[in-house]
Write a protein that holds these residues in place. Structure first.
Motif, PDB file in Angstrom:
ATOM      1  N   ALA A 143       5.122   0.723  -3.087  1.00  0.00           N
ATOM      2  CA  ALA A 143       5.504   1.210  -1.763  1.00  0.00           C
ATOM      3  C   ALA A 143       5.400   2.731  -1.701  1.00  0.00           C
ATOM      4  O   ALA A 143       4.976   3.298  -0.689  1.00  0.00           O
ATOM      5  N   THR A 144       5.779   3.389  -2.793  1.00  0.00           N
ATOM      6  CA  THR A 144       5.890   4.845  -2.761  1.00  0.00           C
ATOM      7  C   THR A 144       4.536   5.552  -2.788  1.00  0.00           C
ATOM      8  O   THR A 144       4.311   6.509  -2.044  1.00  0.00           O
ATOM      9  N   ILE A 145       3.645   5.075  -3.652  1.00  0.00           N
ATOM     10  CA  ILE A 145       2.397   5.814  -3.872  1.00  0.00           C
ATOM     11  C   ILE A 145       1.549   5.917  -2.589  1.00  0.00           C
ATOM     12  O   ILE A 145       1.176   7.023  -2.204  1.00  0.00           O
ATOM     13  N   PRO A 146       1.251   4.817  -1.891  1.00  0.00           N
ATOM     14  CA  PRO A 146       0.453   4.963  -0.661  1.00  0.00           C
ATOM     15  C   PRO A 146       1.177   5.792   0.403  1.00  0.00           C
ATOM     16  O   PRO A 146       0.541   6.583   1.107  1.00  0.00           O
ATOM     17  N   ALA A 147       2.484   5.630   0.519  1.00  0.00           N
ATOM     18  CA  ALA A 147       3.228   6.387   1.527  1.00  0.00           C
ATOM     19  C   ALA A 147       3.092   7.882   1.256  1.00  0.00           C
ATOM     20  O   ALA A 147       2.798   8.675   2.146  1.00  0.00           O
ATOM     21  N   PHE A 148       3.285   8.253  -0.004  1.00  0.00           N
ATOM     22  CA  PHE A 148       3.129   9.664  -0.365  1.00  0.00           C
ATOM     23  C   PHE A 148       1.708  10.138  -0.064  1.00  0.00           C
ATOM     24  O   PHE A 148       1.499  11.184   0.529  1.00  0.00           O
ATOM     25  N   TRP A 149       0.739   9.344  -0.462  1.00  0.00           N
ATOM     26  CA  TRP A 149      -0.659   9.738  -0.350  1.00  0.00           C
ATOM     27  C   TRP A 149      -1.049   9.977   1.114  1.00  0.00           C
ATOM     28  O   TRP A 149      -1.639  10.994   1.450  1.00  0.00           O
TER      29      TRP A 149
END
Lengths: 205, 250
Positions: A143-149
């Protein structure tokens, strides 16, 4: 995935960013809630075996009882419950057409930057210190990685418009957003497979 | 994807489809590589790098020879047990294979203490040493407890180990000095304590428990037995139910 153009984000691009945040928020919030509930159950009963303990390296219990599971002196899922609720609401607003101002995105950027650094620390700790996996933690990573990206790419739109070298890098990143994201996630997956090869063999064989 | 492209004239269709295609290609490549390695290395993997140092009860592994023949199994309750408190009257013995450095055992400790209180006088509580190789100080800890037990301070040392685990657990360097400090605090005869720690017979006593546990199929800690039967509890209530059933049946 969001099709962000090279220059300024199109309205459709921002809407899709909203959708990414909404989905990340839902996934992250659900996983954090599950982890928080399991944490309480485990505290109530030290012999409690969480349902996500499948044997082999897939062992929520040892992940959740590790020191790293309370990195700031309280259980990590509390951060997830608060943080992903914020991501979810931000995503909902943006996906439904809200176009917040610049500082909104900078605050979201700061939050996502903290989240992504923390998540990678947790990945490292989980793989090489605790030596066990928990499926709901992986959901939080995912969940975190794409949101950050995608928040970062959105915030880079001004930089990408510049003719400088940095601008060129930002443009390339924005044009190849999906490839970068895929490589990023596959790298994490590769580390995971490499580290837990043998246990996986025994679990799924 | 198509819709977004149509809606925004600025979205070049090339990057979008390239992003999707290349990403899909990369994922496919990854899957193929993993599958290929799986087939090539597959059966030959001995699982030597299985990381389980800190894994808890269900997964902490110790290489165990699984002895299938029930007739040759060593007894869980031996003639020379290490008992916590006085033996109970019901004839039921509750045995825990434990590792003083294991966090799962530390977590179970208050629950076991409650059981001891609840079944005081009725059930005998027995501990057996199962120091897992993944822990640096679990064997010295077991030796220290065994040395204390020779002076009648088994229970005191056992408590001390779990109550202070956070201070000495998970350390790389030897904690033998810390354990000696515990012995001093408990007022042990230090000459006898030092002699017992150095005595190979003390280590043998610990190792014999470990060997018996391995033969009994103990793979991690804590592992509980009620009389000769292994319990795989999923809650503390499971332990109570098993003990109650054993008392009722005895």
């Amino acid at each position: 995935m969001t099709a962000a153009p090279a220059g300024t984000s199109s309205d459709a691009g921002v809407r899709r960013l909203g959708l990414v945040l909404l989905l990340a928020g839902i996934l992250g919030l659900a996983a954090s809630a599950e982890l928080a509930i399991e944490k309480f159950r485990l505290l109530e009963d030290p012999l409690y075996v969480p349902p996500c303990t499948l044997g082999g390296a897939v062992d929520c219990g040892s992940v959740m009882t590790s020191d790293q599971a309370s990195a700031f002196g309280f259980p990590n899922p509390f951060l997830g419950l608060a943080g992903f609720a914020g991501v979810l609401v931000a995503g909902l607003a943006v996906a439904s057409g809200a176009r917040p101002g610049r500082w909104f995105w900078l605050v979201v950027q700061a939050g996502m930057a903290f989240a992504v650094v923390f998540v990678h620390w947790l990945i490292f700790q989980g793989l090489y210190r605790v030596g066990a996996l928990c499926p709901f933690c992986i959901a939080v990573w995912v969940a975190t990685i794409p949101a950050f990206w995608y928040v970062t790419l959105h915030n880079l739109q001004d930089v990408a418009a510049r003719p400088s070298r940095l601008g060129a890098v930002a443009r390339i990143a924005r044009e190849n957003h999906g490839i970068v994201l895929t490589v990023w996630l596959l790298l994490v997956a590769a580390l995971l497979v490499e580290r837990f090869w043998a246990p996986w063999d025994s679990v799924f064989a | 994807m198509v819709e977004s492209r149509r809606r925004s004239g600025r979205l070049a269709s090339v990057p979008t489809s390239r992003n999707v295609k290349v990403s899909a290609g990369l994922v496919a490549l990854f899957v193929v590589v993993v599958a290929a390695v799986a087939i090539l290395v597959g059966g030959g993997d001995d699982g030597s790098d299985a990381p389980s140092e800190r894994a808890s009860s269900t997964t902490t592994t110790a290489t165990s020879e699984t002895s299938a023949d029930a007739a040759t199994l060593p007894p869980v309750v031996t003639d020379d047990p290490r008992l916590l408190g006085a033996p109970g009257s019901s004839g039921v013995t509750f045995t825990e294979f434990l590792d003083f450095e294991c966090e799962g055992c530390r977590a179970a400790y208050p629950a076991v203490e409650e059981l001891r209180k609840a079944y005081a006088g009725r059930v005998t509580f027995n501990i057996r040493y199962f120091p897992l190789p993944g822990h640096q100080n679990s064997r010295p800890a077991a030796i220290a407890v065994e040395a204390a037990s020779q002076q009648g301070k088994l229970e005191e040392m056992y408590r001390r180990m779990f109550e202070t685990q956070a201070e000495w657990g998970e350390k790389r360097e030897s904690q033998a000095g810390t354990f000696r400090g515990f012995a001093e605090d408990l007022g042990l005869d230090m000459k006898r304590y030092d002699a017992a720690v150095a005595d190979p017979a003390t280590l043998r006593r610990v190792e014999s428990d470990f060997a018996a546990g391995s033969a009994l199929g103990v793979q991690g800690t804590p592992t509980f037995f009620v009389n000769e039967r292994r319990i795989d509890p999923r809650s503390v209530d499971d332990l109570r139910n098993e003990i109650d059933a054993a008392i009722a049946g005895s």
